[in-house]
Design a protein around this motif. Structure first.
Motif, PDB file in Angstrom:
ATOM      1  N   ALA A   1      10.359  17.854  -7.675  1.00  0.00           N
ATOM      2  CA  ALA A   1      11.443  17.997  -6.867  1.00  0.00           C
ATOM      3  C   ALA A   1      12.564  16.463  -6.774  1.00  0.00           C
ATOM      4  O   ALA A   1      11.092  15.541  -7.372  1.00  0.00           O
ATOM      5  N   ILE A   2      13.230  16.561  -6.954  1.00  0.00           N
ATOM      6  CA  ILE A   2      13.825  15.191  -6.583  1.00  0.00           C
ATOM      7  C   ILE A   2      13.791  14.664  -4.912  1.00  0.00           C
ATOM      8  O   ILE A   2      14.355  14.641  -4.215  1.00  0.00           O
ATOM      9  N   ALA A   3      13.508  12.893  -4.566  1.00  0.00           N
ATOM     10  CA  ALA A   3      13.244  12.238  -3.565  1.00  0.00           C
ATOM     11  C   ALA A   3      15.143  12.220  -3.438  1.00  0.00           C
ATOM     12  O   ALA A   3      14.983  11.654  -3.632  1.00  0.00           O
ATOM     13  N   LYS A   4      14.941  11.897  -1.647  1.00  0.00           N
ATOM     14  CA  LYS A   4      15.894  11.638  -0.698  1.00  0.00           C
ATOM     15  C   LYS A   4      15.414   9.934  -1.048  1.00  0.00           C
ATOM     16  O   LYS A   4      14.359   9.419  -1.281  1.00  0.00           O
ATOM     17  N   LEU A   5      16.315   8.999  -1.021  1.00  0.00           N
ATOM     18  CA  LEU A   5      15.787   7.337  -0.866  1.00  0.00           C
ATOM     19  C   LEU A   5      15.185   7.352   0.711  1.00  0.00           C
ATOM     20  O   LEU A   5      15.530   7.556   1.388  1.00  0.00           O
ATOM     21  N   THR A   6      13.934   6.724   0.606  1.00  0.00           N
ATOM     22  CA  THR A   6      13.575   6.498   1.813  1.00  0.00           C
ATOM     23  C   THR A   6      14.519   5.091   2.629  1.00  0.00           C
ATOM     24  O   THR A   6      15.007   4.374   1.835  1.00  0.00           O
ATOM     25  N   GLU A   7      13.806   5.145   4.028  1.00  0.00           N
ATOM     26  CA  GLU A   7      14.747   4.223   4.593  1.00  0.00           C
ATOM     27  C   GLU A   7      14.845   2.125   3.820  1.00  0.00           C
ATOM     28  O   GLU A   7      15.894   2.073   3.926  1.00  0.00           O
ATOM     29  N   ALA A   8      13.718   1.806   3.469  1.00  0.00           N
ATOM     30  CA  ALA A   8      13.402   0.622   2.758  1.00  0.00           C
ATOM     31  C   ALA A   8      14.272   0.494   1.459  1.00  0.00           C
ATOM     32  O   ALA A   8      15.084  -0.401   1.513  1.00  0.00           O
ATOM     33  N   GLU A   9      14.291   1.699   1.183  1.00  0.00           N
ATOM     34  CA  GLU A   9      15.798   1.797  -0.764  1.00  0.00           C
ATOM     35  C   GLU A   9      16.958   1.643  -0.151  1.00  0.00           C
ATOM     36  O   GLU A   9      17.960   1.280  -0.707  1.00  0.00           O
ATOM     37  N   ARG A  10      17.138   2.921   0.764  1.00  0.00           N
ATOM     38  CA  ARG A  10      18.627   2.569   1.567  1.00  0.00           C
ATOM     39  C   ARG A  10      19.300   1.464   1.957  1.00  0.00           C
ATOM     40  O   ARG A  10      20.174   0.706   1.735  1.00  0.00           O
ATOM     41  N   ALA A  11      18.061   0.512   2.985  1.00  0.00           N
ATOM     42  CA  ALA A  11      18.584  -0.872   2.863  1.00  0.00           C
ATOM     43  C   ALA A  11      18.530  -2.238   2.200  1.00  0.00           C
ATOM     44  O   ALA A  11      20.139  -2.971   1.781  1.00  0.00           O
TER      45      ALA A  11
END
Length: 94
Positions: free
Chosen positions: A2-12
């Motif tokens: 599965a492809i993971a959504k971005l984490t909050e840190a990655e979104r920042a």
């Protein structure tokens, strides 16, 4: 896998993307491009299409005369993933 959504840190870290905005309603990256004329816009779209095939990650986009809007989201992840960030950076490198 599965492809993971971005984490909050990655979104920042998305703020470092040149001109890409986060569309929260679609959990997507969006950017508007403006060119001299239709031919230049179409040429850009052709180059993006080749990148999309290479990355196996295809944008949602529209074109009106000299304007191109690109939206990147990973449907399999249900939102933004690292694939979208990589594609945005590859598009900007054109």
């Amino acid at each position: 896998m599965a492809i993971a959504k971005l984490t909050e840190a990655e979104r920042a870290a998305l703020v470092s993307l040149n001109g890409w905005a986060h569309d929260a309603s679609r959990d997507a990256l969006v950017k508007h491009f403006k060119f001299r004329d239709f031919s230049e816009a179409w040429g850009f779209m052709n180059r993006v299409a080749l990148l999309a095939e290479k990355h196996d990650h295809h944008p949602e986009w529209s074109n009106v005369y000299n304007r191109v809007e690109i939206l990147l989201t990973t449907h399999d992840a249900g939102g933004l993933s690292a694939r979208d960030v990589a594609m945005a950076k590859a598009i900007d490198a054109l």
